[in-house]
Design an enzyme around this catalytic site. Structure first.
Site, PDB file in Angstrom:
ATOM      1  CD  GLU A  63      -2.648   1.266   2.556  1.00  0.00           C
ATOM      2  OE1 GLU A  63      -3.430   0.312   2.713  1.00  0.00           O
ATOM      3  OE2 GLU A  63      -2.562   2.219   3.353  1.00  0.00           O
ATOM      4  CE1 TYR A  98     -10.246   9.726  -4.079  1.00  0.00           C
ATOM      5  CE2 TYR A  98     -11.654   9.800  -2.136  1.00  0.00           C
ATOM      6  CZ  TYR A  98     -11.382  10.173  -3.444  1.00  0.00           C
ATOM      7  OH  TYR A  98     -12.266  10.991  -4.113  1.00  0.00           O
ATOM      8  N   GLY A 139     -13.435   6.444   5.801  1.00  0.00           N
ATOM      9  CA  GLY A 139     -12.544   7.591   5.982  1.00  0.00           C
ATOM     10  C   GLY A 139     -12.816   8.244   7.322  1.00  0.00           C
ATOM     11  CG  ASP A 140     -10.692   8.323  10.207  1.00  0.00           C
ATOM     12  OD1 ASP A 140     -11.661   7.785  10.768  1.00  0.00           O
ATOM     13  OD2 ASP A 140      -9.614   7.745   9.990  1.00  0.00           O
ATOM     14  CE1 TYR A 162      -9.906  -0.090  11.296  1.00  0.00           C
ATOM     15  CE2 TYR A 162     -11.963  -1.053  10.498  1.00  0.00           C
ATOM     16  CZ  TYR A 162     -10.990  -0.074  10.421  1.00  0.00           C
ATOM     17  OH  TYR A 162     -11.090   0.912   9.474  1.00  0.00           O
ATOM     18  CG  HIS A 219     -13.175   1.672  13.734  1.00  0.00           C
ATOM     19  ND1 HIS A 219     -13.973   2.712  14.155  1.00  0.00           N
ATOM     20  CD2 HIS A 219     -12.344   2.193  12.799  1.00  0.00           C
ATOM     21  CE1 HIS A 219     -13.646   3.806  13.473  1.00  0.00           C
ATOM     22  NE2 HIS A 219     -12.660   3.517  12.651  1.00  0.00           N
ATOM     23  CD  GLN A 234      -5.606   0.351  11.125  1.00  0.00           C
ATOM     24  OE1 GLN A 234      -4.642   0.369  10.350  1.00  0.00           O
ATOM     25  NE2 GLN A 234      -6.497   1.316  11.185  1.00  0.00           N
TER      26      GLN A 234
END
Ligand code: FAD
Length: 289
Positions: free
Chosen positions: A17, A49, A108-109, A147, A151, A178
């Protein structure tokens, strides 16, 4: 080729990645590093992204380069935070136009400092909805995040697992985890997934350690645990960069070797756009591939 097809054929598929750099100078640096990373022969490379960032267009530029110039399978990450459904459809159409066949679908965050998540009007709140959107669009391999230590926002592991199942039910065909530093957490996670009927390939995500501040910052953001022994070794090494590198490389290489012996379908390395660490790790694990 769809990413799910890389797994389950008797050997473990290694993937990398990378992320789109913020600056043009960074892009030039990545351009130079790409052929080096490709020379390590991963099965595919995924490109992150920026959830709300300006580098979103660069994800497609880099993924397209990997796929169309280097003829290597590229995976475009896509987040739904901050985009309307129409914008997402336009982005997916663009991805398709560049012959990219795989998307990692993520929520996303929020930008740092914003704690309250406000979904855009006509947008989505969770990745399972984005998975459904891409699945309805059709023709893509779809990966999602899992996760092993749950998460960070999830109230408990079981709730998080239930939410992962929604993503799978909506069409995800691969789960990439993760980062984590203790393989027993991964094995436990896989057992729990299987017990609730998740049968898709689950790929451990490993992040090579570049330095103690880096690992502390990233694990505090994502809620992963640093094993005490590893932390004390890194602290003892202090500012001795070559010692820190050796500890980091050996740790990740040993973690990967153990996973390979265990028979994982693949390993996804968060290579952080670096070559040196991953090259060394690939060299140390090649006998087990
Ligand atoms: P979700 O699956 O939506 O989960 C987020 C939280 O909501 C969890 O606590 C979950 O339990 C809960 N939840 C999920 N569905 C529901 C539901 N239907 N109802 C109620 N609660 C629900 N971030 C980026 O910005 N760009 C990237 O490119 C990127 N790539 C990543 C790649 C991988 C392999 C991983 C592991 C993470 C990546 N991330 C990326 C980080 C990711 O965006 C964050 O971890 C984010 O906080 C959650 O994304 P998600 O897709 O897991 O969200």
């Amino acid at each position: 080729m769809k990413i799910a097809d890389f797994y389950g054929n008797g050997h473990s598929a290694i993937s990398f990645e990378i992320f789109p750099p913020r600056t043009s100078a960074g892009m030039v640096g990545l351009e130079e590093r790409l052929p080096q990373l490709i020379s390590l022969a991963p099965a595919f490379i995924t490109v992150t992204y920026g959830a709300l960032g300006t580098e979103q267009g660069r994800t497609l530029e880099i993924a397209s380069r990997i796929k169309n110039d280097y003829a290597m399978e590229a995976v475009h990450h896509l987040t739904c935070v901050g985009s309307s459904r129409e914008e997402l459809t336009r982005t997916i159409e663009e991805i398709r136009r560049h012959n990219i066949e795989n998307i990692i679908a993520l929520r996303g965050d929020q930008p740092r400092g914003d704690t309250l998540f406000v979904p855009p009007s006509d947008g989505y709140s969770h990745a399972d909805q984005l998975v459904d959107h891409i699945h309805q669009f059709g023709g893509f391999g779809i990966g999602v995040a899992g996760y092993p230590e749950k998460h960070i926002e999830a109230p408990d592991f079981t709730t998080d697992l239930r939410n992962l199942k929604r993503k799978v039910n909506n069409g995800a065909d691969v789960i990439i985890t993760q980062l984590y530093y203790d393989n027993s957490q991964f094995y436990r996670f896989v057992d729990h997934c299987r017990a609730v009927g998740i049968h898709q390939p689950i790929i451990p995500g490993l992040m090579p350690i570049l330095g103690i501040e880096q690992i502390k910052r990233i694990t505090s953001m994502c809620g992963a645990t640093i094993p005490t022994l590893l932390l004390s070794q890194l602290e003892e090494a202090g500012n001795d960069i070559s010692k820190v590198h050796e500890i980091g490389i050996s740790y990740t290489a040993n973690q990967a070797l153990e996973l390979l012996v265990h028979g994982v379908p693949g390993i996804h390395f968060y290579v952080l756009n670096q070559y040196f660490h991953i090259a060394e790790i690939m060299d140390r694990i090649k006998s087990a591939l």
